[in-house]
Design a protein around this motif. Structure first.
Motif, mmCIF file in Angstrom:
data_model
loop_
_atom_site.group_PDB
_atom_site.id
_atom_site.type_symbol
_atom_site.label_atom_id
_atom_site.label_comp_id
_atom_site.label_asym_id
_atom_site.label_seq_id
_atom_site.Cartn_x
_atom_site.Cartn_y
_atom_site.Cartn_z
ATOM 1 N N ALA A 19 33.879 -34.173 -8.629
ATOM 2 C CA ALA A 19 33.136 -34.143 -9.893
ATOM 3 C C ALA A 19 31.636 -34.065 -9.673
ATOM 4 O O ALA A 19 30.908 -33.594 -10.551
ATOM 5 C CB ALA A 19 33.475 -35.387 -10.718
ATOM 6 N N ARG A 20 31.137 -34.522 -8.513
ATOM 7 C CA ARG A 20 29.690 -34.497 -8.268
ATOM 8 C C ARG A 20 29.253 -33.257 -7.496
ATOM 9 O O ARG A 20 28.074 -33.119 -7.158
ATOM 10 C CB ARG A 20 29.262 -35.746 -7.493
ATOM 11 N N THR A 21 30.166 -32.348 -7.196
ATOM 12 C CA THR A 21 29.876 -31.216 -6.327
ATOM 13 C C THR A 21 29.881 -29.911 -7.116
ATOM 14 O O THR A 21 30.703 -29.716 -8.015
ATOM 15 C CB THR A 21 30.919 -31.131 -5.197
ATOM 16 N N TRP A 22 28.953 -29.014 -6.765
ATOM 17 C CA TRP A 22 28.956 -27.687 -7.368
ATOM 18 C C TRP A 22 30.216 -26.935 -6.968
ATOM 19 O O TRP A 22 30.883 -27.258 -5.984
ATOM 20 C CB TRP A 22 27.739 -26.884 -6.895
ATOM 21 N N SER A 23 30.504 -25.893 -7.717
ATOM 22 C CA SER A 23 31.622 -25.024 -7.344
ATOM 23 C C SER A 23 31.276 -24.266 -6.067
ATOM 24 O O SER A 23 30.099 -24.135 -5.691
ATOM 25 C CB SER A 23 31.928 -24.045 -8.475
ATOM 26 N N ASP A 24 32.279 -23.745 -5.380
ATOM 27 C CA ASP A 24 32.057 -23.044 -4.116
ATOM 28 C C ASP A 24 31.253 -21.762 -4.338
ATOM 29 O O ASP A 24 31.438 -21.056 -5.342
ATOM 30 C CB ASP A 24 33.401 -22.682 -3.475
ATOM 31 N N PRO A 57 25.487 -25.478 -12.766
ATOM 32 C CA PRO A 57 25.630 -25.979 -14.133
ATOM 33 C C PRO A 57 24.282 -26.418 -14.703
ATOM 34 O O PRO A 57 23.363 -26.774 -13.959
ATOM 35 C CB PRO A 57 26.588 -27.155 -13.981
ATOM 36 N N PHE A 58 24.176 -26.398 -16.011
ATOM 37 C CA PHE A 58 22.958 -26.831 -16.678
ATOM 38 C C PHE A 58 22.687 -28.295 -16.333
ATOM 39 O O PHE A 58 23.615 -29.105 -16.252
ATOM 40 C CB PHE A 58 23.092 -26.658 -18.194
ATOM 41 N N PRO A 59 21.418 -28.658 -16.095
ATOM 42 C CA PRO A 59 21.114 -30.051 -15.731
ATOM 43 C C PRO A 59 21.694 -31.054 -16.725
ATOM 44 O O PRO A 59 21.525 -30.930 -17.936
ATOM 45 C CB PRO A 59 19.581 -30.070 -15.746
ATOM 46 N N GLY A 60 22.384 -32.044 -16.220
ATOM 47 C CA GLY A 60 23.007 -33.073 -17.043
ATOM 48 C C GLY A 60 24.517 -32.937 -17.135
ATOM 49 O O GLY A 60 25.223 -33.936 -17.327
ATOM 50 N N LYS A 61 25.035 -31.703 -17.008
ATOM 51 C CA LYS A 61 26.483 -31.510 -17.122
ATOM 52 C C LYS A 61 27.227 -32.169 -15.960
ATOM 53 O O LYS A 61 28.227 -32.858 -16.156
ATOM 54 C CB LYS A 61 26.819 -30.018 -17.170
#
Length: 338
Positions: A19-24, A57-61
């Motif tokens: 949940a805390r990681t960006w997509s690949d 993702p947009f900051p905060g999402k």
């Protein structure tokens, strides 16, 4: 059951990292070859492109999604603790059922021995003409009734042992020791000192609070979905006979179909309202159940004290008096049976 509940907790806890990681990132390669002329000696012209893209993702999402998953893991953690408490309560109840059954057998056997003694006395009294035959027949009927009750209790022992072994995750026919008798001199707890304990320590209320926080962050994420996400890209192009070319790009998606996000927000708001109402209901229910349990404990303590200090000693004395009175023809057989 406990292990299964723990695995669910571990599964939800492991999702926190995701949940805390960006997509690949996405990596691409484009190779182009163009043949110059028809002669076998002609050289091919080519261009190679190396690309990499990353969705941002947009900051905060990401923060909202991470906090929602943290609270989701907390919910399953308290569900796991609730499972432990439920199993402990079931084992305790099964243990005292087993103890009560053995104690009932002991008492019934003692009654049977007393009745055998009464029957012998009645037969001697009948042989000497001091009582009527109906007293002998009544004594025999009472003895038969005690025998049936003993048989019923003995047949229940394997089933009660199997239930206790099952709760302990052991084979049904595993041997069980003789349970110790519960304390008879326990004191009723102080209600004033325990009044705030349920609200502070009940795992169900803690899980409900984390469910509220989980839905709040889900609502926050749903609202942030009205804002665009980004895609950052970088490209390197190598073409024969040409200098290397580098290209950076930035794209963002447009939340054009806003009714989808609006539906997500409505669903999250409804879930938040439900979780808050459920917590309020559970809080009132816990307070009511606690007061009822406290009243039951106090009543049990009073009854145990009365039986220990008054009822049982008087019954033993009454039995001795009636038995001696029956032998002296001062009491009837019905008094003896009672």
């Amino acid at each position: 059951k406990i292990l299964a509940s723990r695995k669910i907790w571990e599964k939800e806890r492991a999702k926190i990292t995701g949940a805390r990681t960006w997509s690949d990132p996405k990596v691409g390669l484009n190779l182009e070859r163009i043949r110059r002329g028809k002669s076998p000696k002609s050289k091919n012209a080519g261009a190679d492109m190396y690309m990499i893209e990353q969705d941002i993702p947009f900051p905060g999402k990401l923060s909202a999604r991470l906090n929602a998953q943290i609270h989701a893991a907390k919910i399953t953690q308290y569900d796991y603790r609730r499972t432990i408490l439920d199993v402990q309560a079931d084992v305790t109840a099964a243990f005292y059922d087993y103890w009560q059954l053995l104690e009932s057998l002991r008492i019934k056997r003692a009654h049977s021995r007393i009745l055998e003694r009464f029957s012998s006395v009645t037969e001697r009294q009948y042989a000497s003409g001091r009582v009527m035959q109906r007293d002998v027949l009544r004594a025999q009927a009472e003895a038969d009734k005690i025998s049936v009750e003993l048989l019923n209790l003995e047949e229940r022992v394997p089933a009660v042992k199997a239930r206790l072994n099952a709760l302990l995750n052991r084979p049904a026919d595993s041997a069980l020791g003789t349970p110790e008798e519960p304390r008879a001199d326990f004191a009723a707890p102080d209600g004033a000192a325990l009044e705030s304990a349920p609200m502070a320590s009940t795992v169900d209320l803690k899980a409900a609070l984390h469910h509220i926080e989980h839905t709040r962050f889900m609502l926050k994420e749903a609202k942030l979905n009205f804002l665009p996400d980004f895609t950052a890209g970088w490209t390197r192009m190598v073409e024969d006979g040409m200098p290397k070319v580098y290209n950076a790009s930035l794209f963002f998606n447009i939340p054009l179909y806003f009714w989808k996000q609006r539906a997500q927000v409505s669903a999250a708001e409804a879930e938040l309202g439900h979780s808050e109402n459920e917590w309020a209901r559970m809080r009132n229910e816990v307070a009511s159940d606690f007061r009822m349990a406290l009243a039951d404990i106090r009543n049990a303590a009073r009854m145990a004290k009365i039986y220990r200090t008054s009822v049982l000693p008087r019954n033993r004395k009454t039995l001795e008096v009636v038995e001696s009175g029956y032998l002296a023809n001062r009491a009837g057989f019905l008094d003896l049976i009672d």
